[in-house]
Design a protein around this motif. Structure first.
Motif, mmCIF file in Angstrom:
data_model
loop_
_atom_site.group_PDB
_atom_site.id
_atom_site.type_symbol
_atom_site.label_atom_id
_atom_site.label_comp_id
_atom_site.label_asym_id
_atom_site.label_seq_id
_atom_site.Cartn_x
_atom_site.Cartn_y
_atom_site.Cartn_z
ATOM 1 N N SER A 145 -7.257 0.971 5.000
ATOM 2 C CA SER A 145 -7.575 1.770 6.175
ATOM 3 C C SER A 145 -6.397 1.828 7.146
ATOM 4 C CB SER A 145 -8.803 1.189 6.878
ATOM 5 O OG SER A 145 -9.087 1.908 8.053
ATOM 6 N N ALA A 146 -5.771 0.674 7.382
ATOM 7 C CA ALA A 146 -4.642 0.621 8.318
ATOM 8 C C ALA A 146 -3.476 1.455 7.816
ATOM 9 C CB ALA A 146 -4.206 -0.828 8.521
ATOM 10 N N TYR A 147 -3.239 1.412 6.511
ATOM 11 C CA TYR A 147 -2.135 2.191 5.952
ATOM 12 C C TYR A 147 -2.376 3.683 6.156
ATOM 13 C CZ TYR A 147 1.040 4.379 2.676
ATOM 14 O OH TYR A 147 1.998 5.186 2.119
ATOM 15 N N ARG A 148 -3.598 4.128 5.897
ATOM 16 C CA ARG A 148 -3.904 5.549 6.056
ATOM 17 C C ARG A 148 -3.788 5.986 7.507
ATOM 18 N NH1 ARG A 148 -9.131 5.624 1.989
ATOM 19 N NH2 ARG A 148 -8.001 6.182 0.088
ATOM 20 N N PRO A 165 0.807 -1.226 0.000
ATOM 21 C CA PRO A 165 0.000 0.000 0.000
ATOM 22 C C PRO A 165 0.833 1.265 0.000
ATOM 23 C CG PRO A 165 0.005 -0.994 2.180
ATOM 24 C CD PRO A 165 0.648 -1.983 1.260
ATOM 25 N N SER A 166 0.326 2.277 -0.708
ATOM 26 C CA SER A 166 1.001 3.572 -0.775
ATOM 27 C C SER A 166 -0.030 4.595 -1.229
ATOM 28 C CB SER A 166 2.194 3.512 -1.742
ATOM 29 O OG SER A 166 2.934 4.712 -1.704
ATOM 30 N N PHE A 172 4.785 -1.675 12.476
ATOM 31 C CA PHE A 172 3.771 -2.708 12.542
ATOM 32 C C PHE A 172 3.062 -2.699 13.880
ATOM 33 C CE2 PHE A 172 6.760 -4.341 9.335
ATOM 34 C CZ PHE A 172 5.887 -4.400 8.272
ATOM 35 N N GLY A 173 3.743 -2.238 14.924
ATOM 36 C CA GLY A 173 3.106 -2.156 16.223
ATOM 37 C C GLY A 173 2.004 -1.124 16.253
ATOM 38 N N GLU A 174 2.053 -0.145 15.363
ATOM 39 C CA GLU A 174 1.064 0.916 15.360
ATOM 40 C C GLU A 174 -0.175 0.569 14.551
ATOM 41 O OE1 GLU A 174 2.411 4.740 14.253
ATOM 42 O OE2 GLU A 174 4.026 4.789 15.689
ATOM 43 N N LEU A 175 -0.119 -0.488 13.772
ATOM 44 C CA LEU A 175 -1.280 -0.832 12.964
ATOM 45 C C LEU A 175 -2.456 -1.179 13.868
ATOM 46 C CD1 LEU A 175 0.323 -3.010 10.163
ATOM 47 C CD2 LEU A 175 -0.739 -0.778 9.889
ATOM 48 N N PRO A 176 -3.659 -0.701 13.537
ATOM 49 C CA PRO A 176 -4.826 -0.999 14.378
ATOM 50 C C PRO A 176 -5.197 -2.461 14.296
ATOM 51 C CG PRO A 176 -5.500 0.065 12.346
ATOM 52 C CD PRO A 176 -3.991 0.116 12.369
ATOM 53 N N ASP A 177 -5.912 -2.930 15.319
ATOM 54 C CA ASP A 177 -6.383 -4.308 15.288
ATOM 55 C C ASP A 177 -7.369 -4.491 14.146
ATOM 56 O OD1 ASP A 177 -4.920 -4.972 17.498
ATOM 57 O OD2 ASP A 177 -6.534 -4.502 18.911
ATOM 58 N N MET A 210 -5.129 -10.271 10.266
ATOM 59 C CA MET A 210 -5.937 -9.768 9.159
ATOM 60 C C MET A 210 -6.678 -10.897 8.468
ATOM 61 S SD MET A 210 -4.671 -7.750 5.738
ATOM 62 C CE MET A 210 -3.814 -9.223 5.140
ATOM 63 N N GLU A 211 -5.978 -12.004 8.200
ATOM 64 C CA GLU A 211 -6.585 -13.110 7.479
ATOM 65 C C GLU A 211 -7.697 -13.779 8.288
ATOM 66 O OE1 GLU A 211 -3.301 -15.605 6.629
ATOM 67 O OE2 GLU A 211 -2.491 -14.331 5.023
#
Length: 257
Positions: free
Chosen positions: A225-228, A160-161, A243-248, A212-213
């Motif tokens: 959404s997580a990337y944004r 994602p970008s 990666f620790g900051e990515l939401p659940d 995620m899966e």
């Protein structure tokens, strides 16, 4: 082993390519909805995402799992420290461009201390000494300058970008030590370092992929959404482990984000 990986990749990617082409045929029908979510290229992005995940299933995940199995935790920490230190000139350049003098001084200090006393950055001596670590890239610099993120883009392999961050990726190549010398940049050692970085990054992200899966109704939407959210956090200088900051990832999410 390489032959086996290549064979698996071909078998996985071929149907993924068919799915990607089929997705392109729905572009006109979904254009308005995609534009509303800031993703006007969604049909194409979904096709690329499908291919990326097929490649991950066939090659990247097995390689990352093997890397985790055969590499002790302290050694993996050393790899991560080394890669982080190697990227400090990129961070330094962007802190300067953002006018953040304090972060520039701290980043220069981290790079100097870890390179000299941390054996090229394998050991994070600077953090032990209380020197703050920063994560800045040219995409964040453009955001500080007032440039909007633009449409969401799913890049082949890289993931994602956005139009702004994709441009930032290209610019950040220049201050990175692996690209200071054209001949050295194409050396076997330089490509080996890049490959090791990708492998270590994928291994550290395994928990995110697994969650995620198992929980996401639409993994593509969750990745977007997580990337944004991650980028918004980084631009606000709430930095830390990416990666620790990515939401659940959960089954409940807002399509319009």
């Amino acid at each position: 082993m390489l032959t086996t990986f290549v064979g698996r990749a071909r078998r996985a990617i071929k149907p993924a390519l068919v799915i990607g082409v089929a997705a392109l045929t729905t572009a006109c029908a979904s254009r308005e909805q995609a534009a509303e979510t800031g993703d006007p290229f969604e049909p194409l992005n979904r096709g690329i995402y499908t291919v990326n995940m097929a490649l991950d299933d066939a090659v990247l995940e097995p390689a990352a799992n093997a890397y985790t199995t055969v590499t002790p935790g302290p050694a993996r920490d050393g790899v991560q420290n080394f890669m982080t230190n190697l990227n400090q000139p990129v961070v330094f350049a962007n802190t300067l461009l953002q006018g953040n003098v304090r972060a520039s001084v701290e980043t220069f200090g981290r790079f100097t201390v870890n390179t000299i006393f941390g054996i090229g950055g394998v050991f994070d001596v600077a953090s032990a000494a209380g020197v703050e670590q920063h994560q800045e890239d040219f995409g964040q610099t453009l955001a500080v300058w007032g440039v909007a993120d633009g449409p969401f883009i799913m890049l082949p392999v890289l993931g994602p970008s956005s139009l702004r961050d994709g441009t930032g990726r290209f610019v950040d190549r220049y201050p990175h030590p692996l690209n200071w010398n054209a001949e050295y940049s194409q050396s076997t050692w330089a490509w080996g370092v890049r490959g090791l970085n990708g492998l270590d990054t994928r291994a550290r992200a395994q928990g995110v992929f697994t969650t995620m899966e198992s929980t996401a109704i639409d993994p593509y939407v969750q990745v977007r959404s997580a990337y944004r959210q991650l980028r918004a956090s980084q631009i606000a200088n709430e930095n830390g482990d990416a990666f620790g900051e990515l939401p659940d990832f959960s089954a409940d999410y807002d399509e319009d984000e």
